[in-house]
Design a protein around this motif. Structure first.
Motif, PDB file in Angstrom:
ATOM      1  N   VAL A 219       0.850  -1.191   0.000  1.00 22.04           N
ATOM      2  CA  VAL A 219       0.000   0.000   0.000  1.00 22.04           C
ATOM      3  C   VAL A 219       0.884   1.239   0.000  1.00 22.04           C
ATOM      4  CG1 VAL A 219      -1.733   1.324   1.270  1.00 22.04           C
ATOM      5  CG2 VAL A 219      -1.857  -1.174   1.232  1.00 22.04           C
ATOM      6  N   LEU A 220       0.606   2.174  -0.916  1.00 22.45           N
ATOM      7  CA  LEU A 220       1.389   3.407  -0.996  1.00 22.45           C
ATOM      8  C   LEU A 220       0.801   4.438  -0.038  1.00 22.45           C
ATOM      9  CD1 LEU A 220       1.894   3.787  -4.865  1.00 22.45           C
ATOM     10  CD2 LEU A 220       3.499   2.853  -3.184  1.00 22.45           C
ATOM     11  N   LEU A 221       1.510   4.700   1.050  1.00 16.71           N
ATOM     12  CA  LEU A 221       1.075   5.679   2.036  1.00 16.71           C
ATOM     13  C   LEU A 221       1.864   6.965   1.862  1.00 16.71           C
ATOM     14  CD1 LEU A 221       0.845   3.476   5.278  1.00 16.71           C
ATOM     15  CD2 LEU A 221      -1.032   4.208   3.782  1.00 16.71           C
ATOM     16  N   GLY A 222       1.156   8.100   1.918  1.00 17.99           N
ATOM     17  CA  GLY A 222       1.830   9.381   1.817  1.00 17.99           C
ATOM     18  C   GLY A 222       2.624   9.679   3.080  1.00 17.99           C
ATOM     19  N   VAL A 223       3.862  10.097   2.899  1.00 13.34           N
ATOM     20  CA  VAL A 223       4.710  10.431   4.050  1.00 13.34           C
ATOM     21  C   VAL A 223       4.197  11.716   4.688  1.00 13.34           C
ATOM     22  CG1 VAL A 223       7.052  11.026   4.774  1.00 13.34           C
ATOM     23  CG2 VAL A 223       6.685   9.291   3.006  1.00 13.34           C
ATOM     24  N   SER A 224       4.070  11.710   6.019  1.00 11.44           N
ATOM     25  CA  SER A 224       3.561  12.870   6.748  1.00 11.44           C
ATOM     26  C   SER A 224       4.043  12.794   8.186  1.00 11.44           C
ATOM     27  CB  SER A 224       2.023  12.887   6.719  1.00 11.44           C
ATOM     28  OG  SER A 224       1.512  11.785   7.445  1.00 11.44           O
ATOM     29  N   ASP A 225       3.577  13.706   9.024  1.00 10.93           N
ATOM     30  CA  ASP A 225       3.951  13.692  10.433  1.00 10.93           C
ATOM     31  C   ASP A 225       3.460  12.441  11.145  1.00 10.93           C
ATOM     32  OD1 ASP A 225       5.159  16.140  10.130  1.00 10.93           O
ATOM     33  OD2 ASP A 225       3.463  17.304  10.906  1.00 10.93           O
ATOM     34  N   VAL A 226       2.400  11.816  10.612  1.00  6.38           N
ATOM     35  CA  VAL A 226       1.847  10.634  11.274  1.00  6.38           C
ATOM     36  C   VAL A 226       2.163   9.346  10.516  1.00  6.38           C
ATOM     37  CG1 VAL A 226       0.012  11.915  12.408  1.00  6.38           C
ATOM     38  CG2 VAL A 226      -0.404  10.979  10.136  1.00  6.38           C
ATOM     39  N   VAL A 227       2.776   9.457   9.340  1.00  6.36           N
ATOM     40  CA  VAL A 227       3.230   8.287   8.585  1.00  6.36           C
ATOM     41  C   VAL A 227       4.704   8.487   8.279  1.00  6.36           C
ATOM     42  CG1 VAL A 227       2.971   6.881   6.513  1.00  6.36           C
ATOM     43  CG2 VAL A 227       0.947   7.922   7.551  1.00  6.36           C
TER      44      VAL A 227
END
Length: 298
Positions: A219-227
């Motif tokens: 699964v492609l998850l967007g990089v962020s403060d919570v990922v």
């Protein structure tokens, strides 16, 4: 005409919304900021125009929503002149109502059920309108349009009321309520064709854009403060879009170059994986969605 079936689906949804307004005293419209809830807002405006929408909008904010979603939500509510209530999962955590998950696969998506049930009790909601569709997931396919919930807000798939023709039974006992699904009979393709036909505005996340992502179990998850990437995960910049929008920790993107509604319609028409195929919360078990629904999830 190519879109005749969409006008039939639209008429059915508008009829259902008018039935809700007629049968219930405190109906709310559950609004996530995703395409299905945006369509519900559009249909509600059509159903009661030129009057005001007779539903209060309710958003359960996990605290891990995409910023683009929140910005779009606020702009749309201003445009509609609608009343919006927001309740926060963080408040449920602070109050000890739920315990936040830990670890790299932690998500607040499941925690929002408690926040939702508390909000429905707070406002004494007797009908909560949602954007679920029967083609989304196998547990969704068991739903009625008027989905009865007991005094605890729970759903029993074996105790569903018959819905013959266009007759919807809204009778209930004190403290019971209903979840209402006006677009149950729509498919993802219907949704996108309707958005194209009606020229409905959407958050930019639905269109192709460049974003830093990680591949987590396919699964492609967007990089962020919570990922954040794990040591073995590589951050890559890819051209992606989102088919569904939810909590950033569990909503995956798909590689796509579709930047127009026509291109998205063509892409969806040829897709072999459902839109929720990129949702990690649905992959926790074979019955993940049904378990959440029985606990009170929409």
């Amino acid at each position: 005409m190519l879109y005749n079936h969409l006008k039939i689906l639209e008429s059915e949804a508008i009829y259902i919304m008018r039935e809700v307004a007629a049968q219930f005293e405190r109906p709310f419209l559950l609004f996530s900021g995703g395409k299905d809830s945006i369509i519900l807002a559009h249909l509600a405006r059509k159903a009661f125009y030129p009057g005001n929408i007779p539903f209060t909008f309710l958003h359960v904010d996990t605290g891990h929503n995409f910023p683009e979603t929140i910005a779009f939500r606020d702009a749309l509510m201003d445009k509609l002149g609608a009343r919006l209530e927001v309740r926060y999962v963080q408040d449920s955590i602070d109050q000890g109502r739920v315990v936040e998950e830990t670890g790299p696969y932690a998500s607040r998506n499941g925690l929002q059920t408690v926040t939702l049930l508390d909000a429905l009790a707070e406002f004494k909601v007797d009908a909560a309108i949602g954007g679920a569709r029967r083609d989304e997931e196998k547990a969704r396919a068991k739903e009625r349009v008027f989905s009865h919930r007991d005094e605890f807000g729970q759903w029993d798939p074996k105790n569903q009321r018959p819905e013959l023709w266009n007759l919807y039974n809204g009778r209930k006992k004190p403290n019971e309520n209903f979840r209402i699904f006006p677009i149950s009979n729509w498919t993802e393709l219907d949704v996108w064709q309707y958005i194209q036909m009606e020229e409905i505005e959407l958050p930019p996340l639905y269109f192709s854009h460049e974003r830093e992502v990680i591949d987590r179990d396919g699964v492609l998850l967007g990089v962020s403060d919570v990922v954040r990437p794990l040591p073995h995960e590589k951050v890559e910049r890819k051209i992606v879009r989102f088919r569904t929008i939810g909590d950033m920790t569990c909503t995956g993107a798909v590689e796509s170059t579709a930047v127009t509604l026509a291109e998205i319609v063509a892409e969806v028409a040829s897709a072999r994986v459902t839109e929720r195929g990129a949702r990690t919360d649905d992959k926790r078990s074979e019955a993940a969605m049904e378990d959440r629904k029985q606990a009170g999830y929409f």
